[in-house]
Design an enzyme around this catalytic site. Structure first.
Site, PDB file in Angstrom:
ATOM      1  N   GLY A  98       0.829  -1.200   0.000  1.00  0.00           N
ATOM      2  CA  GLY A  98       0.000   0.000   0.000  1.00  0.00           C
ATOM      3  C   GLY A  98       0.858   1.242   0.000  1.00  0.00           C
ATOM      4  O   GLY A  98       1.995   1.236   0.463  1.00  0.00           O
TER       5      GLY A  98
ATOM      6  N   VAL B 184       3.268   1.143   2.957  1.00  0.00           N
ATOM      7  CA  VAL B 184       3.021  -0.019   3.807  1.00  0.00           C
ATOM      8  C   VAL B 184       3.638  -1.249   3.153  1.00  0.00           C
ATOM      9  O   VAL B 184       3.458  -1.494   1.955  1.00  0.00           O
ATOM     10  CB  VAL B 184       1.513  -0.243   4.039  1.00  0.00           C
ATOM     11  CG1 VAL B 184       1.289  -1.402   4.997  1.00  0.00           C
ATOM     12  CG2 VAL B 184       0.855   1.028   4.576  1.00  0.00           C
TER      13      VAL B 184
ATOM     14  N   LYS C 194       4.118   0.167   8.397  1.00  0.00           N
ATOM     15  CA  LYS C 194       3.903   1.436   7.692  1.00  0.00           C
ATOM     16  C   LYS C 194       5.081   2.352   7.969  1.00  0.00           C
ATOM     17  O   LYS C 194       5.418   2.640   9.126  1.00  0.00           O
ATOM     18  CB  LYS C 194       2.605   2.094   8.145  1.00  0.00           C
ATOM     19  CG  LYS C 194       2.406   3.502   7.606  1.00  0.00           C
ATOM     20  CD  LYS C 194       1.007   4.024   7.884  1.00  0.00           C
ATOM     21  CE  LYS C 194      -0.003   3.355   6.987  1.00  0.00           C
ATOM     22  NZ  LYS C 194      -1.335   4.009   7.033  1.00  0.00           N
TER      23      LYS C 194
ATOM     24  N   ASP D 235     -10.144  10.740  10.000  1.00  0.00           N
ATOM     25  CA  ASP D 235      -9.704  10.466   8.637  1.00  0.00           C
ATOM     26  C   ASP D 235     -10.343   9.186   8.127  1.00  0.00           C
ATOM     27  O   ASP D 235      -9.676   8.306   7.570  1.00  0.00           O
ATOM     28  CB  ASP D 235      -8.173  10.373   8.566  1.00  0.00           C
ATOM     29  CG  ASP D 235      -7.647  10.516   7.134  1.00  0.00           C
ATOM     30  OD1 ASP D 235      -8.407  11.004   6.265  1.00  0.00           O
ATOM     31  OD2 ASP D 235      -6.492  10.133   6.884  1.00  0.00           O
TER      32      ASP D 235
END
Length: 335
Positions: A30, A37, A52, A146
């Protein structure tokens, strides 16, 4: 950090095979604007985890580092089936990292890009799991701020009744509502513009109803393929969240009953007091509207929790008359 590395534009490239603290990075799974990630091996326990790596400029921001560590500790204490567990937050050689459970699946943004809009049943099924995670966080005074498709991971479920298992992630990059001023500084925006609540944008205090708004934006996107507000530039988008009425869902999905429209109108209200009190309350109202075709009752006026004695409440003989209790507090927002 050891191994091949190339810092360019705030990103680490070619990090596969590198070692971060006690984690051996494998393949990239990711990428966002401020993080990458990787699937990784935990060398201490021999398990697969997700690591991450945050952009180097974040590591140089003392306020961000303090907030990250603080919020990750709070999030790690949340034992919830729909929150990705955080194992460790650390810093090594100027690199901030977060180690968390590796989830075999894809994020909701990838799923929507592949499959397009979802049915109301599937959207509500996923949203209810995310809503339960958010409400659990709110009970600990933790506001995500978020909520977006990229922060919702979809794994294979356990049975036919729930074929998907949704996880909410990135609590380590959130802001605790009770410490907002101390940990973010004045004027610092935390969130993603397409899903940001009006009070986030204007810098007003936030609570769990901020996440109700963002979750409604995500569910709107699950049903239509795009969030409710789309504009050509960021300033126009900021203005739209604060002042423009949200689009009518059934104009984009005429196959859905009109009863869902007032549900979204309330969840996307500009003022937090006009929204649902809980995320699960929003999803429950949406599912009920979809199943029955009947619009939900309007939100009742707030009932005072206490009131001063009424001076005129006396019996004919002058003795005090007990005041009958008022109507019960409204809890139609609870699941």
């Amino acid at each position: 950090m050891t191994g091949r590395e190339d810092q360019a534009g705030g990103e680490w490239r070619g990090a596969e095979g590198a070692r971060i603290a006690e984690y051996l990075l494998q393949d990239e799974i990711g990428r966002g604007e401020m993080s990458v990630v990787y699937r990784a091996e935990d060398l201490r326990l021999g398990r697969t985890v997700a690591v991450k790596l945050l952009a180097p400029e974040l590591a140089r921001n003392d306020t961000f580092r303090q907030r990250l560590v603080h919020e990750s500790r709070v999030a790690a204490a949340l034992d919830h089936p729909h929150i990705v567990p955080v194992f460790e937050v650390g810093e090594t050689e100027g690199m901030l990292y977060i180690a968390m459970r590796y989830v075999q699946g894809r994020d909701l943004a990838t799923l929507l890009a592949r499959d397009g809009p979802l049915s109301l049943e599937i959207a509500c099924r996923i949203a209810l799991q995310v809503a339960s995670a958010l409400d659990a966080a709110h009970a600990h005074d933790l506001v995500h701020r978020d909520v977006k498709p990229g922060n919702i991971l979809i794994a294979e479920g356990t049975d036919n009744d729930r074929p998907e298992h949704a996880y909410l992630t990135d609590f380590g990059l959130t802001t605790k509502s009770l410490s907002l001023t101390d940990l973010t500084g004045v004027g610092q925006f935390v969130g993603t513009l397409e899903y940001a609540a009006p009070e986030q944008i204007s810098g007003r205090p936030v609570d769990g109803r901020c996440d109700v708004y963002s979750l409604a934006c995500v569910v709107f996107e699950m049903l239509t393929g795009a969030p409710p507000f789309r504009r050509e530039d960021d300033m126009a988008l900021l203005w739209a969240h604060q002042y423009d009425p949200p689009p009518v869902l059934t104009e984009l999905r005429p196959d859905l009953p009109p009863a869902v429209d007032p549900v979204f109108a309330r969840a996307l209200a500009k003022t937090p007091d006009d929204r649902y009190e809980t995320c699960q309350g929003f999803v429950a109202a949406l599912r009920a509207a979809g199943r029955t075709g009947q619009p939900p009752p309007p939100k009742p006026s707030a009932v005072p929790r206490s009131r001063p004695p009424r001076q005129a409440d006396t019996t004919p003989d002058g003795s005090a008359e007990s005041t009958p209790p008022g109507p019960p507090f409204d809890d139609d927002d609870e699941w």
